[in-house]
Every structure is written in structure tokens, then in C-alpha cells.
Design an enzyme around this catalytic site. Structure first.
Site, short mmCIF file in Angstrom:
data_model
loop_
_atom_site.label_atom_id
_atom_site.label_comp_id
_atom_site.label_asym_id
_atom_site.label_seq_id
_atom_site.Cartn_x
_atom_site.Cartn_y
_atom_site.Cartn_z
CG HIS A 97 -27.54 14.60 -16.36
ND1 HIS A 97 -28.73 14.96 -16.21
CD2 HIS A 97 -27.55 13.90 -16.98
CE1 HIS A 97 -29.17 14.26 -17.05
NE2 HIS A 97 -27.89 13.59 -17.51
CB CYS A 142 -15.68 4.52 -33.85
SG CYS A 142 -16.28 6.12 -34.68
CD GLU A 165 -36.29 9.57 -26.77
OE1 GLU A 165 -36.42 9.14 -28.01
OE2 GLU A 165 -36.52 10.45 -25.67
CB VAL A 166 -29.51 7.94 -24.78
CG1 VAL A 166 -28.19 7.10 -25.63
CG2 VAL A 166 -30.19 9.37 -25.82
CB CYS A 225 -17.56 7.57 -32.18
SG CYS A 225 -18.69 6.74 -33.42
CD GLU A 233 -24.99 5.11 -35.55
OE1 GLU A 233 -25.13 3.95 -34.50
OE2 GLU A 233 -25.55 4.37 -36.66
NE ARG A 285 -19.69 4.35 -17.43
CZ ARG A 285 -19.88 4.60 -16.19
NH1 ARG A 285 -19.01 4.15 -14.95
NH2 ARG A 285 -20.17 5.58 -15.81
#
Length: 577
Positions: free
Chosen positions: A418, A72, A484-485, A69, A451, A407
Site C-alpha cells: 500500500h 499453516c 476482497e481478501v 502462513c 495457498e 498478523r
């Protein structure tokens, strides 16, 4: 020395190694997820949870977190900082952590109804195990200082309710004289430090906790509106006055900048001037400066999708994400069925994974409500029934980070969806939009980063995910959203420095994807995504690397084997008989 004597010596050493060097007797671990013991936190696991949490003679705040996370990861340095700062409180209060992404911890996280990460639970002293006893929720504050204040306020309230009776008083009162203020202080106490402050201030309580192990020293909180303020000559707040217990001699100590740190410094300086003998504290740390470059993992920087990444992601989602509900029903259960449906319709299965997913989906559809523990057992049982379910070694390859904390699963989840949107677009019908809707439901109800899930839902509403009706647009919608992220997280503390968050594909990977002045060439982007994520281009990774094939022998077996091989040589040379 003859052979028999040599073997006796060997086995004595062998048994000593097994009993003394492999597994800690108390089931503690040095490191798990985002934390190490040297971070001054208690690392909780399924094996030590009951012993470390229940029946303790101190209070705790347990952080239930998920190591993949992003929030986190960003929160962990603040939590570590607070743990180091409040180490002097360890006889009274301690910070603890549990990584809910570890499969072994799954059951406890489910029992404590952890549905958001990070989740903080206050556990009072002498806590008893019970179905309804899941701790008291605290807010995951964005700074260590705010979290410390919330913990102190909670401890003040707990003491007012009759708990924490072994802790020096944290309450505040008004006094008209020094005699009244020290009326309940035993004569054995040498000095009492009066902290003049407002009721909402936590400085006095923090100071009390910081020096709780100082022998014959007391801290008392006094209202800044008390009559004693005038007698003590305090003019700015928080104010600090040292009072000698047997003579009531008062010494003003308020620093110019009366922060808690400066008040503590003033107390220590004053006591040092009086030749006070301070307690000896354990400041030893097991931590060592780690060379992160030594642990750096060589990664594949190409735009290649590995089947191992996809399998690892699916297994993680089934073992640690969908099973975290104590009771699964209603919309979350429908979201799970939708997730399994799009896997069945659009995932490029190999081996027995498809029949396993189909069987799991069929069984889940037979009821409208499931216990999370039952789902977890079903997942594991069906894996056995359909074994081998996975055809790779279940390790991240393309999604492997330069460090274990980077990652991994989050990258794998993007890669998985995807792959699903692209392969859905290659089939007749309108499966692509269904994939997006299933992704939305999965992230909303199961993704372990709370979040992140909230950000994704807001982005889905803003970018009108549910208005996408065509396969090709579904592929591009996910690509746009992923970028966008990436833009939002570029430079974030969670970013892997070896894998910067760029707008992909880069020019070097797809020159034709850019038009003049950097604008996107959408047809070329779509073709690029088809090339990278289509089933025919997913790269196999052998179950075992030929360069690192595991031996059928354990290290201890090899030690014995080496001994058996060397004994004849020693006999031949006359070194043993």
C-alpha cells in the site's frame, strides 16, 4: 563469614546458574513458531536437526511450515491432534516440525527444497544425510484422519520394500483356518487379534501400531474375502476376532460400529477381562493452561503506518523469503529484481537502507543464476557493509497481533505494498502499475504461504491486475483486492480476534468514504489512502523505548553489581568481616 568466603559462595551459585538454567544441553527448544514440545511433536531447529533426523531407529514425517502462513496456522490444530492420537506409535513413528520463517532454519529448508508451505516429508528410519536425500513428499491433507491414512499406507509400502522390519507386520493375507493364520505367531504370544478388512483399509494397521507395545499380543490383517471369514462367523467389516494362541479358541469381538476406536476399545476390554497387564505409558505433559489474556499485547488500533513495520517486513522478505530457493534463476530472479526496483523507486527510505538495497540489486543483476545460500550470505554481508541499515528496533507496532501467531509479516506485506502504490502515485510517470506487477511476481515466487499465493494469483487474474495502467487505479486496485481478501478470511481460524477482518476504512475512521446505503465514495477512499500511506505520514518509532531502555548490564551483571553494592553495607553493620 568474611568477604572472600561470601564471594566464593556467590561465584559457586553464579556458575551453577549459568551451567544449569540457561541453555538446554541437547539444543532442544520448548517452543518455536506454532508448536510446543507438549504438542507431542519433535521441534526441529538448525541446531538439533541432524541429531533428530538422521540415523534414527524410527520413521518420521516432518512438516516444514511457515509460522506466518495462514494455511499453516489452520493446519496446525489438525497436526497436533494427529500427534496426540498416535503417541503410542512413538517407538516406531513420530511427527516433527520445522519453522522455515526462523532465520536459523533457513539453510535446512533450502537444502530440503521447501518451496510450498506446509510441506510434509516422509523420512524413513536410519536416514542418511545427502544432497539428494530430502525426504519423500506427502500431501498436506485437509484432515488429521486423511493424513493418518496416508502415513499408514506409506508405512505399509515401506515394510513391503524391506524397511520397518522392527515393526509388527502391517501386511494383509488370506487364510483358510485359524491354524494357518497363527502359523507364524510364536508360542509365547498369548492372543492374536484378527482384523478382517479390505486391502485398502488402514484400520488393522492402525490397531497394530496402537498396541505395538503390548507384550505377547499380536494383530494380523485378514482379507474380508478370505475363507476364514466364514469359519470365524464375521458378518460385517472391519471384523475383529480374538484367538488364544495355544488353544486356537476364537472369541468374536466385532462392535456394532466397527471404527478403529471401537475396535481398540474392544481389544482393551477383552484383555482387561483376562487380567492382562497393560504397558505403562508416559502420559506426562509439560503443558500448562496458558492465560492468553496475560500475553495479550496492547496494540495501536489507529490507521497509522509505522516505519518499524515496514523495515521489519523488508528484512524478513530479504532474510527468509527470497533466500529459500536452492537455485534462483529465470522468472523468479526477474521477480526479485522487479521487487527491488519498486522498493528503490517508491519506498520512503531512511538511513542507509536505500544504498543497501541498491547495492544488493546491482550485485544480483550481474548473474543469471544464483545459489540460494550465496544470496543469503550476500544479504548479510551487505548489511554489515552498509550498517546501520535499519533505523528502528525492527518490531511490529501497527501490525502486532494480540498473540505472536497473529498478523505480523502478512500485515506488514500489505502495508508495504500500500505504501509503495501510494508513494508511486505521487511521482511522475506510471510507477503504480509496476508496483502491482512486482507484487504479483513476489507473491507468486516468494511469499511463504502457498495457498495464499494461489488465491492472490487467481484474484489478480479475475480482477485484471495487468490491465491497470494508471497510478491512481493501482492504488485503488490494491485496496479493493485487500478488502476482497478480508472478506474471504473474515471469521477464519487465522483471524486475530482483536483485529477482525473488516472492509476498511471503517465508518469511524473515514465517514466521508461511504455514500448512502454504504456504497464507497472512491475519491474519498483514494484521499484516505494517500493520507495514511504517504511518506510524510509514516510514524517514527525510536530504536529504543525511553520507558524500557535496556541496561548496559545483563541480569547476571546486575546480580554481581548488587552484591558489590551490598557488601559495604553488611561490613558497616558488622554482619560480615
Amino acid at each position: 563469614m568474611n568477604i572472600r568466603q561470601l564471594l566464593v559462595v556467590y561465584f559457586a551459585v553464579f556458575l551453577g546458574l549459568v551451567s544449569g538454567a540457561v541453555i538446554a544441553n541437547d539444543d532442544d527448544v520448548e517452543e518455536q513458531g506454532l508448536y510446543r514440545k507438549s504438542d507431542k511433536v519433535v521441534i526441529l531447529t538448525q541446531r538439533n536437526f541432524e541429531r533428530k533426523v538422521y540415523g534414527q531407529n524410527r520413521a518420521q514425517v516432518v512438516q516444514f511450515y511457515n509460522s506466518y502462513c495462514g494455511h499453516c496456522r489452520a493446519f496446525s490444530p489438525k497436526f497436533k491432534s494427529l500427534a496426540a492420537e498416535i503417541q503410542p506409535w512413538e517407538n516406531i513413528f513420530k511427527l516433527a516440525v520445522m519453522d522455515c520463517s526462523e532465520e536459523e532454519n533457513n539453510e535446512i529448508c533450502r537444502q530440503f527444497e521447501i518451496m510450498a508451505y506446509p510441506s510434509l516429508r516422509y523420512i524413513h528410519e536410519n536416514y542418511i544425510k545427502g544432497n539428494a536425500n530430502v525426504g519423500e513428499k506427502l500431501n498436506a491433507i485437509d484432515t488429521a484422519e486423511k493424513l493418518k491414512s496416508e502415513i499408514v499406507h506409506k508405512m505399509q509400502l515401506e515394510q513391503a520394500m524391506g524397511r520397518l522390519s522392527f515393526v509388527p507386520p502391517l501386511s494383509i493375507a488370506s487364510y483358510s483356518s485359524f491354524t494357518a493364520a497363527l502359523s507364524d505367531v510364536p508360542n509365547s504370544f498369548i492372543y492374536t487379534f484378527l482384523v478382517f478388512e479390505s486391502e485398502n483399509s488402514t484400520v488393522g494397521s492402525e490397531l497394530t501400531l496402537d498396541i505395538n507395545d503390548y507384550t505377547n499380543i499380536r494383530v494380523k490383517r485378514v482379507y474380508d474375502t478370505s475363507e476364514l471369514v466364514r469359519l470365524a462367523g464375521v458378518t460385517h467389516f472391519p471384523g475383529l476376532v480374538a484367538v488364544r494362541t495355544n488353544t486356537l479358541e476364537a472369541t468374536p469381538l466385532t462392535p456394532k460400529n466397527p471404527t478403529k476406536a471401537n475396535l481398540l476399545k474392544a481389544v482393551n476390554t477383552f484383555l482387561q477381562s483376562k487380567n492382562y497387564v497393560f504397558p505403562i505409558r508416559n502420559t506426562h505433559t509439560n503443558d500448562v493452561d496458558r492465560d492468553h489474556n496475560a500475553n495479550k499485547i496492547i496494540h495501536d488500533s489507529s490507521d497509522t503506518v509505522y516505519y518499524s513495520d515496514l523495515e521489519k517486513t523488508i528484512k524478513t522478505s530479504l532474510h527468509t523469503e527470497i533466500t529459500r530457493y536452492k537455485i534462483l534463476t529465470g522468472e523468479p530472479l526477474r521477480a526479485l529484481l522487479n521487487y527491488l526496483d519498486v522498493l528503490l523507486s517508491s519506498f520512503p527510505f531512511r538511513g542507509n537502507l536505500q544504498e543497501y538495497i541498491q547495492d544488493l540489486r546491482n550485485k544480483l543483476a550481474t548473474r543469471i543464476e544464483w545459489d540460494g545460500a550465496d544470496i543469503f550470505e550476500m544479504v548479510k554481508t551487505l548489511e554489515t557493509v552498509h550498517a546501520p541499515v535499519y533505523v528502528t528496533n525492527l518490531e511490529y507496532v501497527g501490525c502486532r497481533g494480540s498473540q505472536p501467531t497473529y498478523r505480523g509479516y502478512t500485515c506488514g506485506l500489505w502495508t508495504l505494498f500500500h505504501t509503495l502504490t501510494v508513494n508511486a502515485a505521487l511521482r511522475p510517470g506510471k510507477e503504480g502499475p509496476k508496483v502491482l506487477q512486482a507484487l504479483h511476481g513476489y507473491v507468486k515466487h516468494f511469499f511463504g504461504c502457498t495457498e495464499c499465493a494461489q488465491h492472490f494469483q487467481a484474484m489478480a487474474a479475475r480482477n485484471k491486475l495487468f490491465d491497470v495502467k494508471e497510478n491512481e487505479k493501482a492504488v485503488l486496485w490494491l485496496w479493493i483486492s485487500h478488502n476482497e481478501v478480508n472478506l474471504r478470511l473474515a471469521g477464519d481460524v487465522t483471524e486475530d480476534p482483536e483485529h477482525p477482518k473488516i472492509q476498511f476504512p471503517s465508518v469511524s475512521k473515514c465517514r466521508e468514504c461511504r455514500l448512502a446505503r454504504g456504497a464507497w465514495n472512491l475519491p474519498a477512499v483514494y484521499q484516505y489512502l494517500q493520507t495514511v500511506y504517504s511518506s510524510g505520514n509514516i510514524k517514527d518509532v525510536a530504536r529504543r523505548s525511553a520507558l524500557a531502555a535496556p541496561s548496559p548490564f545483563s541480569n547476571l551483571d546486575l546480580g554481581m553489581l548488587s552484591l558489590l553494592m551490598i557488601v559495604p553495607v553488611l561490613v558497616e553493620r558488622g554482619l560480615i568481616s
